[in-house]
Write a protein that holds these residues in place. Structure first.
Motif, PDB file in Angstrom:
ATOM      1  N   TYR A 188       0.806  -1.092   0.051  1.00 27.51           N
ATOM      2  CA  TYR A 188      -0.090  -0.048  -0.097  1.00 27.51           C
ATOM      3  C   TYR A 188       0.888   1.097  -0.095  1.00 27.51           C
ATOM      4  O   TYR A 188       0.526   2.231  -0.693  1.00 27.51           O
ATOM      5  N   TRP A 189       1.955   1.434   0.663  1.00 26.53           N
ATOM      6  CA  TRP A 189       2.870   2.416   0.921  1.00 26.53           C
ATOM      7  C   TRP A 189       3.534   2.503  -0.444  1.00 26.53           C
ATOM      8  O   TRP A 189       3.656   3.746  -0.871  1.00 26.53           O
ATOM      9  N   LEU A 190       4.167   1.853  -1.098  1.00 26.49           N
ATOM     10  CA  LEU A 190       4.683   1.668  -2.416  1.00 26.49           C
ATOM     11  C   LEU A 190       3.685   2.254  -3.380  1.00 26.49           C
ATOM     12  O   LEU A 190       3.863   2.961  -4.431  1.00 26.49           O
ATOM     13  N   ALA A 191       2.310   1.692  -3.534  1.00 27.21           N
ATOM     14  CA  ALA A 191       1.255   2.259  -4.190  1.00 27.21           C
ATOM     15  C   ALA A 191       1.055   3.808  -4.268  1.00 27.21           C
ATOM     16  O   ALA A 191       0.865   4.464  -5.008  1.00 27.21           O
ATOM     17  N   LEU A 192       1.127   4.190  -2.933  1.00 26.33           N
ATOM     18  CA  LEU A 192       0.819   5.574  -2.503  1.00 26.33           C
ATOM     19  C   LEU A 192       2.030   6.385  -3.067  1.00 26.33           C
ATOM     20  O   LEU A 192       1.718   7.364  -3.663  1.00 26.33           O
ATOM     21  N   VAL A 193       3.266   5.961  -2.895  1.00 26.93           N
ATOM     22  CA  VAL A 193       4.422   6.666  -3.122  1.00 26.93           C
ATOM     23  C   VAL A 193       4.300   6.735  -4.756  1.00 26.93           C
ATOM     24  O   VAL A 193       4.729   7.753  -5.209  1.00 26.93           O
TER      25      VAL A 193
ATOM     26  N   GLY B 282       2.954  14.397  -8.560  1.00 27.12           N
ATOM     27  CA  GLY B 282       3.832  15.563  -8.083  1.00 27.12           C
ATOM     28  C   GLY B 282       4.748  15.883  -9.412  1.00 27.12           C
ATOM     29  O   GLY B 282       4.803  16.893  -9.605  1.00 27.12           O
ATOM     30  N   THR B 283       5.212  14.816 -10.096  1.00 25.06           N
ATOM     31  CA  THR B 283       6.009  15.246 -11.352  1.00 25.06           C
ATOM     32  C   THR B 283       5.147  15.829 -12.507  1.00 25.06           C
ATOM     33  O   THR B 283       5.676  16.475 -13.223  1.00 25.06           O
ATOM     34  N   LEU B 284       3.935  15.453 -12.539  1.00 25.60           N
ATOM     35  CA  LEU B 284       2.963  16.305 -13.404  1.00 25.60           C
ATOM     36  C   LEU B 284       2.910  17.676 -13.304  1.00 25.60           C
ATOM     37  O   LEU B 284       2.714  18.666 -13.877  1.00 25.60           O
ATOM     38  N   VAL B 285       3.284  18.255 -11.899  1.00 27.26           N
ATOM     39  CA  VAL B 285       3.281  19.759 -11.669  1.00 27.26           C
ATOM     40  C   VAL B 285       4.652  20.084 -11.568  1.00 27.26           C
ATOM     41  O   VAL B 285       4.766  21.088 -12.085  1.00 27.26           O
ATOM     42  N   ILE B 286       5.555  19.435 -11.022  1.00 25.75           N
ATOM     43  CA  ILE B 286       6.805  19.909 -10.785  1.00 25.75           C
ATOM     44  C   ILE B 286       7.620  20.109 -12.016  1.00 25.75           C
ATOM     45  O   ILE B 286       8.439  21.167 -12.346  1.00 25.75           O
ATOM     46  N   ILE B 287       7.551  19.020 -12.870  1.00 24.20           N
ATOM     47  CA  ILE B 287       8.444  18.960 -14.133  1.00 24.20           C
ATOM     48  C   ILE B 287       8.305  20.221 -15.260  1.00 24.20           C
ATOM     49  O   ILE B 287       9.130  20.813 -15.474  1.00 24.20           O
TER      50      ILE B 287
ATOM     51  N   GLY C  55      12.535   9.213 -10.171  1.00 29.67           N
ATOM     52  CA  GLY C  55      12.714   8.970 -11.794  1.00 29.67           C
ATOM     53  C   GLY C  55      12.902   7.482 -11.874  1.00 29.67           C
ATOM     54  O   GLY C  55      12.337   6.917 -12.825  1.00 29.67           O
ATOM     55  N   LEU C  56      14.191   6.976 -11.165  1.00 30.93           N
ATOM     56  CA  LEU C  56      14.429   5.574 -11.163  1.00 30.93           C
ATOM     57  C   LEU C  56      13.266   4.526 -10.698  1.00 30.93           C
ATOM     58  O   LEU C  56      12.839   3.724 -11.604  1.00 30.93           O
ATOM     59  N   ILE C  57      12.429   4.778  -9.904  1.00 30.16           N
ATOM     60  CA  ILE C  57      11.175   3.941  -9.419  1.00 30.16           C
ATOM     61  C   ILE C  57      10.264   4.213 -10.617  1.00 30.16           C
ATOM     62  O   ILE C  57       9.540   3.263 -10.849  1.00 30.16           O
ATOM     63  N   MET C  58      10.083   5.306 -11.320  1.00 29.74           N
ATOM     64  CA  MET C  58       9.035   5.442 -12.072  1.00 29.74           C
ATOM     65  C   MET C  58       9.228   4.901 -13.409  1.00 29.74           C
ATOM     66  O   MET C  58       8.645   4.761 -14.702  1.00 29.74           O
ATOM     67  N   LEU C  59      10.647   4.322 -13.741  1.00 30.55           N
ATOM     68  CA  LEU C  59      10.789   3.623 -14.790  1.00 30.55           C
ATOM     69  C   LEU C  59      10.200   2.289 -14.907  1.00 30.55           C
ATOM     70  O   LEU C  59      10.027   1.607 -15.957  1.00 30.55           O
ATOM     71  N   VAL C  60       9.834   1.812 -13.715  1.00 30.21           N
ATOM     72  CA  VAL C  60       9.186   0.645 -13.475  1.00 30.21           C
ATOM     73  C   VAL C  60       7.560   0.789 -13.139  1.00 30.21           C
ATOM     74  O   VAL C  60       6.792  -0.203 -12.919  1.00 30.21           O
ATOM     75  N   THR C  61       7.430   1.828 -12.776  1.00 30.35           N
ATOM     76  CA  THR C  61       5.928   2.458 -12.318  1.00 30.35           C
ATOM     77  C   THR C  61       5.419   3.500 -13.268  1.00 30.35           C
ATOM     78  O   THR C  61       6.099   4.324 -13.990  1.00 30.35           O
ATOM     79  N   PRO C  62       4.187   3.635 -13.049  1.00 26.64           N
ATOM     80  CA  PRO C  62       3.466   5.147 -13.819  1.00 26.64           C
ATOM     81  C   PRO C  62       4.439   6.355 -13.445  1.00 26.64           C
ATOM     82  O   PRO C  62       4.553   6.585 -12.148  1.00 26.64           O
ATOM     83  N   GLY C  63       4.775   7.128 -14.293  1.00 25.87           N
ATOM     84  CA  GLY C  63       5.508   8.451 -14.155  1.00 25.87           C
ATOM     85  C   GLY C  63       6.071   8.601 -15.500  1.00 25.87           C
ATOM     86  O   GLY C  63       6.447   7.892 -16.381  1.00 25.87           O
TER      87      GLY C  63
END
Length: 144
Positions: free
Chosen positions: A15-20, A27-32, A81-89
């Motif tokens: 659940y924590w991994l999914a939330l992050v 967050g990246t949709l705003v910050i980037i 970013g590394l995490i988002m290589l394997v998750t949505p983002g």
């Protein structure tokens, strides 16, 4: 043990991994885009980074604090970013922005190399165009 069994056994961690993952995606949709439109159009046009005056350079304590905050935040973005290589983002773009924020030797050459690869420059310039900013110019485009 199958993946499903492992996730069931570590339900709280899943659940924590999914939330992050979800928070980092939004967050990246705003910050980037916010960071990308603030890069000067000629930032990558020369062999060296353009000089920039900083108001906090008068105080060594302020310089260290700003450098620490920038590097920690940049490293966090690179890890996300590394995490988002394997998750949505937007993994690659998030890593590039993290690297842009950090300070380390050889950073400018790495930035130029990353931005000039494949669709990255096209994506950055599309974001800049939507915000009414001129496209980034790379060195090879100066003579054109």
């Amino acid at each position: 043990m199958s993946l499903f069994e492992a996730l069931t056994a570590q339900e709280s961690a899943a659940y924590w991994l999914a939330l992050v993952s979800v928070l980092s995606f939004f967050g990246t949709l705003v910050i980037i885009p916010w960071v990308v439109v603030r890069i000067p159009a000629d930032y990558f046009a020369g062999h060296k980074r353009p000089a920039k005056k900083r108001t906090y350079e008068r105080s060594p304590v302020a310089m260290v604090c700003v450098a620490l905050v920038k590097n920690v935040f940049g490293a966090l973005l690179v890890m996300l970013g590394l995490i988002m290589l394997v998750t949505p983002g937007q993994g690659v773009l998030t890593m590039i922005v993290g690297i842009l924020i950090m300070n380390f030797p050889g950073k400018f050459a790495l930035e130029r190399w990353l931005v000039s690869r494949g669709p990255t420059l096209a994506l950055i310039n599309a974001i800049r165009q939507r915000r009414g900013r001129p496209p980034l110019r790379l060195e090879r485009e100066i003579g054109s």
